[in-house]
Design a protein around this motif. Structure first.
Motif, short mmCIF file in Angstrom:
data_model
loop_
_atom_site.label_atom_id
_atom_site.label_comp_id
_atom_site.label_asym_id
_atom_site.label_seq_id
_atom_site.Cartn_x
_atom_site.Cartn_y
_atom_site.Cartn_z
N ILE A 20 0.87 -1.17 0.00
CA ILE A 20 0.00 0.00 0.00
C ILE A 20 0.91 1.22 0.00
O ILE A 20 1.78 1.36 0.86
N THR A 21 0.72 2.09 -0.97
CA THR A 21 1.59 3.26 -1.09
C THR A 21 1.24 4.31 -0.04
O THR A 21 0.12 4.35 0.46
N PRO A 22 2.20 5.17 0.28
CA PRO A 22 1.88 6.30 1.17
C PRO A 22 0.72 7.13 0.61
O PRO A 22 -0.11 7.63 1.37
N PHE A 23 0.65 7.26 -0.71
CA PHE A 23 -0.45 7.98 -1.35
C PHE A 23 -1.79 7.38 -0.93
O PHE A 23 -2.71 8.10 -0.53
N GLU A 24 -1.89 6.06 -1.00
CA GLU A 24 -3.13 5.38 -0.61
C GLU A 24 -3.37 5.51 0.89
O GLU A 24 -4.51 5.71 1.31
N ARG A 25 -2.32 5.41 1.68
CA ARG A 25 -2.46 5.50 3.13
C ARG A 25 -2.94 6.89 3.56
O ARG A 25 -3.60 7.03 4.59
N LEU A 26 -2.61 7.91 2.78
CA LEU A 26 -3.06 9.26 3.09
C LEU A 26 -4.47 9.54 2.59
O LEU A 26 -5.03 10.60 2.87
N GLY A 27 -5.04 8.60 1.85
CA GLY A 27 -6.41 8.79 1.36
C GLY A 27 -6.49 9.23 -0.09
O GLY A 27 -7.49 9.84 -0.49
N GLY A 28 -5.46 8.94 -0.87
CA GLY A 28 -5.47 9.29 -2.28
C GLY A 28 -5.43 10.79 -2.49
O GLY A 28 -4.96 11.55 -1.64
N THR A 80 -7.70 13.04 -2.46
CA THR A 80 -8.46 13.83 -1.49
C THR A 80 -7.64 14.06 -0.22
O THR A 80 -7.58 15.18 0.30
N GLY A 81 -6.99 13.02 0.27
CA GLY A 81 -6.17 13.14 1.47
C GLY A 81 -4.93 13.99 1.25
O GLY A 81 -4.55 14.80 2.11
N VAL A 82 -4.28 13.81 0.11
CA VAL A 82 -3.08 14.61 -0.18
C VAL A 82 -3.46 16.08 -0.34
O VAL A 82 -2.78 16.96 0.19
N ARG A 83 -4.55 16.37 -1.02
CA ARG A 83 -5.00 17.75 -1.19
C ARG A 83 -5.31 18.37 0.17
O ARG A 83 -4.93 19.51 0.44
N ALA A 84 -5.96 17.63 1.06
CA ALA A 84 -6.29 18.15 2.39
C ALA A 84 -5.02 18.44 3.18
O ALA A 84 -4.93 19.47 3.86
N LEU A 85 -4.03 17.57 3.07
CA LEU A 85 -2.75 17.80 3.76
C LEU A 85 -2.07 19.05 3.22
O LEU A 85 -1.62 19.91 3.98
N MET A 110 5.00 21.25 7.97
CA MET A 110 4.52 19.97 7.44
C MET A 110 4.25 18.98 8.56
O MET A 110 3.25 18.25 8.52
N ILE A 111 5.10 18.94 9.56
CA ILE A 111 4.88 18.02 10.69
C ILE A 111 3.59 18.39 11.41
O ILE A 111 2.77 17.52 11.73
N ASP A 156 -2.10 17.50 12.61
CA ASP A 156 -3.45 18.04 12.61
C ASP A 156 -4.39 17.22 11.73
O ASP A 156 -5.58 17.13 12.02
N ARG A 157 -3.88 16.64 10.67
CA ARG A 157 -4.69 15.82 9.75
C ARG A 157 -4.73 14.37 10.20
O ARG A 157 -5.27 13.52 9.50
N ALA A 158 -4.17 14.07 11.38
CA ALA A 158 -4.20 12.72 11.97
C ALA A 158 -3.58 11.66 11.06
O ALA A 158 -4.09 10.54 10.95
#
Length: 138
Positions: free
Chosen positions: A14-22, A24-29, A105-106, A111-113
């Motif tokens: 599972i890529t970090p991209f997928e773990r962050l929520g694709g 949508t998750g990367v954009r939110a971060l 970034m940290i 904050d984005r859990a």
């Protein structure tokens, strides 16, 4: 007796991209990262390196991170090879700017859990890149 198709095969990673929520998750971060940079006085020197509006910066970091994290290569499709250091040379980046970028970034990941183990792994990778961007002393 023959082995079934799944035996002995490595489980898909599972890529970090997928773990962050694709996307949508990367954009939110990314959006939270830039919101923090724009609003928190602790990131003032970092903010000063950016244009008055952050929309272009938000998009470029989002596009870059999607590919870097294992998703679609939006950045490369638009601009070619990232050449991160070369693209950042016009900006005076020292220890303070590096450390503010990292702290921002940290905080955004916290904050984005973002899962703490993933956040730690990403922070290590981000630090290597952020440190490589330095082009001035101090």
């Amino acid at each position: 007796m023959s082995a079934s198709a799944g035996e002995g095969a490595a489980a898909p990673q599972i890529t970090p991209f997928e773990r962050l929520g694709g996307e949508t998750g990367v954009r939110a971060l990314v959006d939270h990262f830039y919101d923090l940079m724009d609003l928190e006085p602790a990131f003032a020197e970092l903010r000063a390196l950016h244009p008055s509006t952050l929309e272009g910066s938000r998009d470029k970091l989002f596009w870059f991170l999607c590919g870097w994290l294992g998703g679609s290569n939006h950045y490369i499709e638009r601009f070619g090879h990232p050449m991160l250091r070369a693209r950042h040379l016009p900006y005076a980046i020292g220890l303070r700017e590096r450390d503010q970028w990292m702290a921002c970034m940290i905080q955004a990941m916290q904050d984005r859990a973002v899962d703490p183990a993933l956040a730690e792994r990403l922070a290590e990778s981000f630090f290597g890149t952020a440190d490589w961007m330095r082009n001035k002393g101090g």
